[in-house]
Design an enzyme around this catalytic site. Structure first.
Site, mmCIF file in Angstrom:
data_model
loop_
_atom_site.group_PDB
_atom_site.id
_atom_site.type_symbol
_atom_site.label_atom_id
_atom_site.label_comp_id
_atom_site.label_asym_id
_atom_site.label_seq_id
_atom_site.Cartn_x
_atom_site.Cartn_y
_atom_site.Cartn_z
ATOM 1 N N HIS A 294 -10.194 24.795 -8.127
ATOM 2 C CA HIS A 294 -9.252 24.692 -9.245
ATOM 3 C C HIS A 294 -8.043 23.825 -8.859
ATOM 4 O O HIS A 294 -6.903 24.294 -8.822
ATOM 5 C CB HIS A 294 -8.794 26.075 -9.727
ATOM 6 C CG HIS A 294 -8.303 26.051 -11.158
ATOM 7 N ND1 HIS A 294 -8.374 27.140 -11.995
ATOM 8 C CD2 HIS A 294 -7.735 25.055 -11.884
ATOM 9 C CE1 HIS A 294 -7.859 26.814 -13.179
ATOM 10 N NE2 HIS A 294 -7.458 25.554 -13.129
ATOM 11 N N SER A 297 -4.862 20.042 -11.702
ATOM 12 C CA SER A 297 -3.509 19.480 -11.862
ATOM 13 C C SER A 297 -2.758 19.394 -10.533
ATOM 14 O O SER A 297 -1.536 19.198 -10.525
ATOM 15 C CB SER A 297 -2.722 20.344 -12.854
ATOM 16 O OG SER A 297 -2.608 21.665 -12.360
HETATM 17 O O1 LIG Z 1 -5.833 25.265 -15.361
HETATM 18 C C1 LIG Z 1 -4.693 24.967 -15.394
HETATM 19 C C2 LIG Z 1 -3.852 25.041 -16.541
HETATM 20 O O2 LIG Z 1 -4.229 25.637 -17.562
HETATM 21 O O3 LIG Z 1 -2.749 24.502 -16.468
#
Ligand SMILES: O=CC(=O)O
Length: 329
Positions: A294, A297
């Site tokens: 994950h 970002s």
């Molecule tokens: O997954 C990350 C977000 O939703 O910012």
């Protein structure tokens, strides 16, 4: 302001450095309680820490539900999540409690689209296999006929969810030579689609024709488990699936069975359920599945921008002002 009258804010994680410095600079105006760690706060510490708070800065790892709101009490004016997705928040409970919700759209669009491209290329060029060969020292050097991936020239791109991230992903992928773009979305986006001549189609049509399928939609009641046995059976056996949205959009048991049956060529996932997957999970070990932890970002620029926007939203909520980005509850 005396410490008794200062609004209390709970922050559930250490923020990226610039955002953390800004948070600390607000200590004259706020009483800041912070779980100053890079690991998630425990549920008990969350329930204890939120008592009497006016604001909360949280992450997608924290479940924001009626139990938490009850523990917070009536002063809680704002929940500010450092994420664009807010599927971890019970929005109906928040509304009933009279608490506002801030989130961080836009600032993470580029980084997340970059990660989607990264996974698409890793999958198409069999990067997992190549990295394993080098790490284990079993490679024989240049080979003319093994380890051959595929390329995107003249292929069809399928984007599931044509919002900001879906469009940014399409823009990045077009130079790789795709000849056709299909997308699904709850409604057509003619302006967004126009530069790519992207066609608004049903999910079965997208799955039947796409060589690369990128999941870029939010998790909600409509999308949870959307990629199930039926969806995988409808894909091209040569197709690649990339998910940088939310793990729960994909039924992982069905994905494993589909990969074993060869109903798709490769799945490349930045998101799973749970996160992280347990060591040795069959999807982690699967040669045709690439998994990242994950990091959609996860750049300095983006995470600081998200942290900053979450602080701005929190301050606006605590002091009854307009947020940069507020979810309409
Ligand atoms: O997954 C990350 C977000 O939703 O910012």
């Amino acid at each position: 302001m005396s410490s008794d009258s200062k609004p209390i804010v709970l922050v559930t994680r250490q923020l990226p450095s610039q955002a953390q410095a800004r948070l600390e600079s607000l200590s004259d105006e706020l009483t800041i309680r912070q779980h100053k760690s890079t690991s998630p706060i425990s549920r008990q510490d969350l329930l204890d820490g939120i008592k009497g708070a006016d604001g909360l800065i949280c992450l997608l790892s924290e479940k924001i539900d009626s139990e938490l709101l009850e523990a917070a009490g009536p002063r809680l004016k704002v929940v500010s999540t450092v994420s664009v997705g807010y599927d971890h928040v019970d929005t109906a409970a928040l509304k009933a409690h009279g608490t506002r919700l801030g989130y961080t759209p836009d600032v993470l669009t580029d980084a997340t689209a970059d990660t989607t491209v990264l996974l698409a290329l890793m999958a198409s060029r069999l990067a997992k296999r190549s990295l394993e060969i080098v790490t284990s020292g079993t490679g024989g050097g240049f080979s003319l006929s093994t380890g051959l991936g595929t390329q995107f020239t003249k292929k069809t791109l399928g984007i599931v969810g044509f919002g900001r991230i879906g469009a940014a992903t399409t823009q990045r992928l077009m130079p790789f030579g795709f000849s056709r773009v299909l997308y699904t979305a709850s409604r057509a986006h003619p302006e967004r689609a126009q530069p790519f001549k992207a066609e608004h189609v049903s999910l079965p049509t997208l799955l039947a024709h796409s060589d690369l399928v990128c999941i870029c939609c939010p998790l909600n009641q409509q999308t949870e488990g959307m990629f199930d046995a039926k969806a995988f059976a409808a894909m091209k056996p040569s197709a690649i699936l990339v998910n940088t949205a939310r793990g729960a959009i994909v039924n992982q048991d069905d994905l494993l069975a589909a990969l074993d049956r060869g109903e798709l060529a490769h799945a490349a996932l930045d998101v799973t359920v749970p996160e992280p997957l347990p060591k040795g999970h069959p999807l982690v070990r699967h040669p045709n599945c690439t998994i990242l932890p994950h990091i959609g970002s996860a750049t300095e620029e983006t995470r600081n921008a998200m942290g900053n926007m979450a602080i701005t939203n929190m301050m606006a909520g605590v002091f009854a002002e307009q947020m940069t980005a507020e979810v309409e509850l």
